[in-house]
Design a protein around this motif. Sequence first.
Motif, PDB file in Angstrom:
ATOM      1  N   ALA A  65     119.769 -10.597  -5.513  1.00  0.00           N
ATOM      2  CA  ALA A  65     120.304 -11.702  -6.311  1.00  0.00           C
ATOM      3  C   ALA A  65     119.892 -11.573  -7.776  1.00  0.00           C
ATOM      4  CB  ALA A  65     119.823 -13.034  -5.748  1.00  0.00           C
ATOM      5  N   GLU A  66     118.628 -11.211  -8.008  1.00  0.00           N
ATOM      6  CA  GLU A  66     118.157 -11.068  -9.388  1.00  0.00           C
ATOM      7  C   GLU A  66     118.838  -9.896 -10.083  1.00  0.00           C
ATOM      8  OE1 GLU A  66     113.926 -10.520 -11.809  1.00  0.00           O
ATOM      9  OE2 GLU A  66     113.965 -11.610  -9.895  1.00  0.00           O
ATOM     10  N   CYS A  67     119.000  -8.783  -9.373  1.00  0.00           N
ATOM     11  CA  CYS A  67     119.671  -7.612  -9.958  1.00  0.00           C
ATOM     12  C   CYS A  67     121.133  -7.919 -10.273  1.00  0.00           C
ATOM     13  CB  CYS A  67     119.568  -6.414  -9.023  1.00  0.00           C
ATOM     14  SG  CYS A  67     117.921  -5.688  -8.924  1.00  0.00           S
ATOM     15  N   GLU A 121     127.486  13.368 -15.244  1.00  0.00           N
ATOM     16  CA  GLU A 121     126.019  13.329 -15.292  1.00  0.00           C
ATOM     17  C   GLU A 121     125.528  11.944 -15.706  1.00  0.00           C
ATOM     18  OE1 GLU A 121     124.299  17.598 -16.496  1.00  0.00           O
ATOM     19  OE2 GLU A 121     125.735  16.823 -17.955  1.00  0.00           O
ATOM     20  N   LEU A 122     126.241  11.327 -16.638  1.00  0.00           N
ATOM     21  CA  LEU A 122     125.856   9.987 -17.063  1.00  0.00           C
ATOM     22  C   LEU A 122     126.084   8.980 -15.939  1.00  0.00           C
ATOM     23  CD1 LEU A 122     127.166   9.822 -20.749  1.00  0.00           C
ATOM     24  CD2 LEU A 122     124.870  10.376 -19.928  1.00  0.00           C
ATOM     25  N   LYS A 123     127.160   9.147 -15.162  1.00  0.00           N
ATOM     26  CA  LYS A 123     127.402   8.260 -14.029  1.00  0.00           C
ATOM     27  C   LYS A 123     126.288   8.372 -12.994  1.00  0.00           C
ATOM     28  CE  LYS A 123     131.205   6.223 -15.234  1.00  0.00           C
ATOM     29  NZ  LYS A 123     131.177   4.760 -15.532  1.00  0.00           N
ATOM     30  N   ARG A 130     124.513  -4.614 -13.515  1.00  0.00           N
ATOM     31  CA  ARG A 130     124.253  -3.211 -13.194  1.00  0.00           C
ATOM     32  C   ARG A 130     124.065  -2.410 -14.474  1.00  0.00           C
ATOM     33  NH1 ARG A 130     124.931   0.097  -8.803  1.00  0.00           N
ATOM     34  NH2 ARG A 130     125.350   2.306  -9.224  1.00  0.00           N
ATOM     35  N   PRO A 131     122.993  -1.608 -14.554  1.00  0.00           N
ATOM     36  CA  PRO A 131     122.780  -0.789 -15.751  1.00  0.00           C
ATOM     37  C   PRO A 131     123.945   0.161 -15.989  1.00  0.00           C
ATOM     38  CG  PRO A 131     120.823  -0.793 -14.353  1.00  0.00           C
ATOM     39  CD  PRO A 131     121.923  -1.418 -13.552  1.00  0.00           C
ATOM     40  N   ALA A 132     124.391   0.219 -17.231  1.00  0.00           N
ATOM     41  CA  ALA A 132     125.513   1.100 -17.565  1.00  0.00           C
ATOM     42  C   ALA A 132     125.448   1.462 -19.037  1.00  0.00           C
ATOM     43  CB  ALA A 132     126.845   0.424 -17.256  1.00  0.00           C
ATOM     44  N   MET A 148     119.453   4.637 -12.567  1.00  0.00           N
ATOM     45  CA  MET A 148     118.943   3.481 -13.302  1.00  0.00           C
ATOM     46  C   MET A 148     119.042   2.213 -12.453  1.00  0.00           C
ATOM     47  SD  MET A 148     120.722   4.560 -16.921  1.00  0.00           S
ATOM     48  CE  MET A 148     120.849   2.915 -17.582  1.00  0.00           C
ATOM     49  N   ALA A 149     120.137   2.074 -11.698  1.00  0.00           N
ATOM     50  CA  ALA A 149     120.314   0.909 -10.840  1.00  0.00           C
ATOM     51  C   ALA A 149     119.264   0.890  -9.732  1.00  0.00           C
ATOM     52  CB  ALA A 149     121.713   0.911 -10.245  1.00  0.00           C
ATOM     53  N   MET A 150     118.965   2.053  -9.177  1.00  0.00           N
ATOM     54  CA  MET A 150     117.941   2.142  -8.136  1.00  0.00           C
ATOM     55  C   MET A 150     116.569   1.808  -8.690  1.00  0.00           C
ATOM     56  SD  MET A 150     119.259   5.610  -6.193  1.00  0.00           S
ATOM     57  CE  MET A 150     117.778   5.731  -5.200  1.00  0.00           C
ATOM     58  N   GLN A 151     116.287   2.298  -9.908  1.00  0.00           N
ATOM     59  CA  GLN A 151     115.002   2.003 -10.544  1.00  0.00           C
ATOM     60  C   GLN A 151     114.869   0.518 -10.846  1.00  0.00           C
ATOM     61  OE1 GLN A 151     115.038   4.598 -13.948  1.00  0.00           O
ATOM     62  NE2 GLN A 151     114.508   6.419 -12.779  1.00  0.00           N
ATOM     63  N   GLN A 152     115.970  -0.085 -11.309  1.00  0.00           N
ATOM     64  CA  GLN A 152     115.959  -1.513 -11.601  1.00  0.00           C
ATOM     65  C   GLN A 152     115.640  -2.304 -10.333  1.00  0.00           C
ATOM     66  OE1 GLN A 152     119.686  -3.892 -11.867  1.00  0.00           O
ATOM     67  NE2 GLN A 152     119.166  -4.103 -14.033  1.00  0.00           N
TER      68      GLN A 152
END
Length: 249
Positions: free
Chosen positions: A178-180, A125-127, A185-187, A133-137
Motif C-alpha cells: 500500500a505504501e509503495c 537496460e533502463l527498464k 513506481r520508480p521510473a 529500483m522498484a524491488m529495492q523500494q
Amino acid sequence: MPTNIKISTTEGDILVSLYDETPAHRDNFIKLAREGYFDGTLFHRVIKDFMIQGGDPDSKGAPKGKRLGTGGPDYTLPAEFAYPQRFHKRGALSAARLGDEVNPQRESSGSQFYIVWGKTYKPAELKQMERQMAMQQEQQVFDKLARLHHDAIMDLRRKRDRAGLQALQDQIIADTKAECKAMGRPAFTPEQTHAYTTMGGTPFLDNQYTVFGEVIEGLDVVERIQQCATSPDDRPLNDITMTVSVIEA
C-alpha cells in the motif's frame, strides 16, 4: 543566477555550474574554493567509464603509494537530493560520501566530489533498472515497517506464536504494498531517459548521492582524465592537480 566554478587542471579547464536547488552544497563549495582549499589537490581516484574524484586535502603533495580518499574538513553535509530534476548524467558534479552501512543518512563529504562520465544505456537496460529500483523500494519500505514492529515480532518469537508471526508478516507485506503504491513506481523521466541513452551517465547512483552541479564547458577534459592510466588503487600514475576558483558574476 547560477554560480560558475572553474576547475583548472593539468589536463585543461573544466567550467561547472552549481545548482541553486542544493544550497548547502553550493555554498560550501564556493566557500572552500575561495579559501583555496582545493588548490594543489589531486584527482586522486579515477575509474574509466565511471567518474573522476577529487577534493581530498591529504592529496596535496602526496607521495606515490600514499593511501588517499579519507581526508576532508571536520564536518559532513546533509544530503540534498533534488531528484529527479538533478541526476547523474554525464558531467554531473556530485558529492562523495561514506557508504550506507556507516552513513545511513547519506551525508556528503565536506569537500570530496566527483564528476560523472559513465556510459550510454539501451532503453531495455533502463527498464530493467526500473524493475530493480522498484524491488529495492519495496525492500526498504518492508524493512522500515519491520523495524517499527520489532518489539511485537520479538515477543511473538519468544512465545513461539507462529500463527501470530505469520499474521503480522502478512500485515507488514500488505502495508508495504500500500505504501509503495502511494509512493508510485520508480521510473526514469523522459529527460533522464534521453540523457542516459544519448549522453550517458551513472543512473544507478541517482537518489543515492547528492548532485549539486554540472559541467558546462570542458567535458573533453573530463574525458581525457577518465582515460588516464591508473594504479591498482585507481590513482592516476601521473598526478593530475587542480586549482578551483569562483567565476564572479
